[in-house]
Write a protein that holds these residues in place. Structure first.
Motif, PDB file in Angstrom:
ATOM      1  N   GLY A  16       3.159  -0.790   7.231  1.00  0.00           N
ATOM      2  CA  GLY A  16       4.060  -1.843   6.767  1.00  0.00           C
ATOM      3  C   GLY A  16       5.429  -1.304   6.414  1.00  0.00           C
ATOM      4  N   TYR A  17       5.447  -0.181   5.692  1.00  0.00           N
ATOM      5  CA  TYR A  17       6.720   0.425   5.301  1.00  0.00           C
ATOM      6  C   TYR A  17       7.445   1.001   6.512  1.00  0.00           C
ATOM      7  CZ  TYR A  17      10.015   3.261   2.630  1.00  0.00           C
ATOM      8  OH  TYR A  17      11.160   3.828   2.114  1.00  0.00           O
ATOM      9  N   ASP A  18       6.706   1.630   7.418  1.00  0.00           N
ATOM     10  CA  ASP A  18       7.319   2.229   8.605  1.00  0.00           C
ATOM     11  C   ASP A  18       7.912   1.182   9.541  1.00  0.00           C
ATOM     12  OD1 ASP A  18       6.618   4.704   7.676  1.00  0.00           O
ATOM     13  OD2 ASP A  18       4.840   4.915   8.948  1.00  0.00           O
ATOM     14  N   SER A  19       7.453  -0.049   9.425  1.00  0.00           N
ATOM     15  CA  SER A  19       7.953  -1.105  10.322  1.00  0.00           C
ATOM     16  C   SER A  19       9.340  -1.592   9.928  1.00  0.00           C
ATOM     17  CB  SER A  19       6.981  -2.289  10.316  1.00  0.00           C
ATOM     18  OG  SER A  19       6.971  -2.931   9.046  1.00  0.00           O
ATOM     19  N   ILE A  20       9.831  -1.212   8.740  1.00  0.00           N
ATOM     20  CA  ILE A  20      11.121  -1.717   8.264  1.00  0.00           C
ATOM     21  C   ILE A  20      12.239  -1.406   9.251  1.00  0.00           C
ATOM     22  CG2 ILE A  20      12.879  -1.451   6.462  1.00  0.00           C
ATOM     23  CD1 ILE A  20      10.655  -1.017   4.462  1.00  0.00           C
ATOM     24  N   ILE A  21      12.256  -0.170   9.751  1.00  0.00           N
ATOM     25  CA  ILE A  21      13.352   0.229  10.634  1.00  0.00           C
ATOM     26  C   ILE A  21      13.306  -0.542  11.956  1.00  0.00           C
ATOM     27  CG2 ILE A  21      12.081   2.167  11.682  1.00  0.00           C
ATOM     28  CD1 ILE A  21      14.772   3.708  11.618  1.00  0.00           C
ATOM     29  N   TYR A  22      12.097  -0.875  12.425  1.00  0.00           N
ATOM     30  CA  TYR A  22      11.985  -1.634  13.680  1.00  0.00           C
ATOM     31  C   TYR A  22      12.344  -3.102  13.460  1.00  0.00           C
ATOM     32  CZ  TYR A  22       9.446   2.561  15.003  1.00  0.00           C
ATOM     33  OH  TYR A  22       9.102   3.864  15.253  1.00  0.00           O
ATOM     34  N   GLY A  48      -4.305   6.442   6.455  1.00  0.00           N
ATOM     35  CA  GLY A  48      -2.863   6.660   6.522  1.00  0.00           C
ATOM     36  C   GLY A  48      -2.152   5.541   7.261  1.00  0.00           C
ATOM     37  N   VAL A  49      -2.779   5.044   8.330  1.00  0.00           N
ATOM     38  CA  VAL A  49      -2.197   3.911   9.071  1.00  0.00           C
ATOM     39  C   VAL A  49      -2.099   2.692   8.162  1.00  0.00           C
ATOM     40  CG1 VAL A  49      -2.571   2.297  10.978  1.00  0.00           C
ATOM     41  CG2 VAL A  49      -2.981   4.746  11.317  1.00  0.00           C
ATOM     42  N   TRP A  50      -3.169   2.409   7.424  1.00  0.00           N
ATOM     43  CA  TRP A  50      -3.184   1.263   6.509  1.00  0.00           C
ATOM     44  C   TRP A  50      -2.116   1.402   5.431  1.00  0.00           C
ATOM     45  CZ3 TRP A  50      -4.608   1.693   1.214  1.00  0.00           C
ATOM     46  CH2 TRP A  50      -4.635   0.471   0.538  1.00  0.00           C
ATOM     47  N   PRO A  77       0.803  -1.238   0.000  1.00  0.00           N
ATOM     48  CA  PRO A  77       0.000   0.000   0.000  1.00  0.00           C
ATOM     49  C   PRO A  77       0.828   1.276   0.000  1.00  0.00           C
ATOM     50  CG  PRO A  77      -0.900  -1.587   1.552  1.00  0.00           C
ATOM     51  CD  PRO A  77       0.401  -2.145   1.087  1.00  0.00           C
ATOM     52  N   TYR A  78       2.041   1.229   0.552  1.00  0.00           N
ATOM     53  CA  TYR A  78       2.877   2.433   0.609  1.00  0.00           C
ATOM     54  C   TYR A  78       3.211   2.943  -0.791  1.00  0.00           C
ATOM     55  CZ  TYR A  78       6.840   5.493   1.609  1.00  0.00           C
ATOM     56  OH  TYR A  78       7.686   6.577   1.679  1.00  0.00           O
ATOM     57  N   PHE A  79       3.303   2.046  -1.750  1.00  0.00           N
ATOM     58  CA  PHE A  79       3.721   2.418  -3.099  1.00  0.00           C
ATOM     59  C   PHE A  79       2.538   2.788  -4.000  1.00  0.00           C
ATOM     60  CE2 PHE A  79       6.976  -0.371  -1.360  1.00  0.00           C
ATOM     61  CZ  PHE A  79       8.101   0.424  -1.499  1.00  0.00           C
TER      62      PHE A  79
END
Length: 305
Positions: free
Chosen positions: A176-182, A170-172, A117-119
């Protein structure tokens, strides 16, 4: 100077790799700062910045006294704080849950699905939302008629539904993309810590609570500080695409207000006024990031500076 270059010569590939993002930041972040002077001028496009008269803080005072000021400031802050509270924990929880999955194939599949979804472009995403939540032809309307036998209200025209629709879409799109760093931070957790905890009798939940979370906490704090520094930077594109005459009282935020004053008014564009509002916006963001960083430094050991 010669020693300075000699020490960095072995890492020339890294500096070359940094060249493109550095050029991007300089071109689109630092060079435009020269135009901030028009916030203090009665800017005339024919006279240019050098020929336009200075008016000091006139436009800043004008914005603070404007009848729209309280509304656009409240809308921006309330929606952004709602989005921070709702969206910030999701990537962390998702990364921890995904890290607990033993099947590598299933983990990669879930990662791919949640990143997609980020893309999706913002225009396409808003079009999808309008189709899904259309009260007449969308899935939302069909389910409502099947369950309650009545056509539901139009969510895009409701001021009470707008913040929820904006935030959770926005959360949806981003979690997923924001979780990469964690996920990357969790891979740095030493297996010996988990082995020691298992020997002490800790179950999986206790290992997450006492091993995983403390390990990624510095990353969480840094990301929270950076998020606080963007608290006033509500995305223009999404806000403008979701905005209509019915939800305007709730969807009018600083980003859309700047656009309408600076570019959307036809022959009456007020570049100085729009620049002053944007500068005020950046000033508030700066204050927020300094404030949150100071609090984080005093409470714990992690901070940006």
């Amino acid at each position: 100077m010669k020693r300075f270059f000699q020490r960095r010569l072995p890492y020339w590939q890294m500096y070359l790799f940094m060249l493109l993002p550095a050029a991007y930041i300089i071109t689109f972040a630092y060079v435009p700062m020269a135009g901030l002077r028009i916030a203090f001028q009665e800017f005339d496009i024919t006279a240019g910045m050098n020929g336009s008269p200075w008016v000091g803080l006139y436009y800043f005072k004008h914005f603070l006294k404007a009848y729209q000021f309280k509304n656009v400031l409240y809308n921006t802050l309330s929606i952004q704080l709602y989005g921070l509270c709702a969206g910030f924990p999701f990537p962390i929880l998702f990364a921890i849950a995904l890290n607990s999955v033993r099947s590598v194939r299933y983990r990669k599949f879930v990662q791919t699905v949640t990143y997609m979804p980020y893309f999706i472009s913002m225009v396409v995403m808003i079009s999808m939302l309008m189709q899904v939540f259309n009260p007449l032809t969308g899935i939302y309307g069909a389910i409502s008629r099947a369950l309650f036998g009545a056509t539901p209200m139009d969510l895009f025209g409701s001021t009470s539904a707008y913040p929820h629709l904006y935030v959770w879409s926005g959360v949806w799109k981003n979690f997923g993309y924001d979780s990469i760093i964690y996920i990357a931070a969790l891979t740095a957790v030493s297996p010996s810590l988990h082995e020691a905890a298992m020997i002490d009798g800790a179950n999986r939940f206790q290992r997450v609570l006492h091993v995983d979370i403390p390990t990624i906490m510095p990353t969480v704090v840094i990301m929270l500080i950076l998020s606080a520094g963007r608290i006033m930077s509500m995305g223009f594109e999404k806000s403008y695409l979701m905005q209509n005459s019915l939800n305007l009282s709730k969807s009018e935020v600083i980003a859309t207000f700047i656009y309408k004053k600076g570019l959307g008014s036809g022959s009456s564009n007020d570049y100085s006024y729009a620049t002053a509002i944007g500068m005020f916006n950046s000033l508030v963001n700066t204050i927020m990031i300094v404030l949150v960083n100071t609090i984080a430094r005093r409470i714990g050991e992690t901070s940006l500076w």
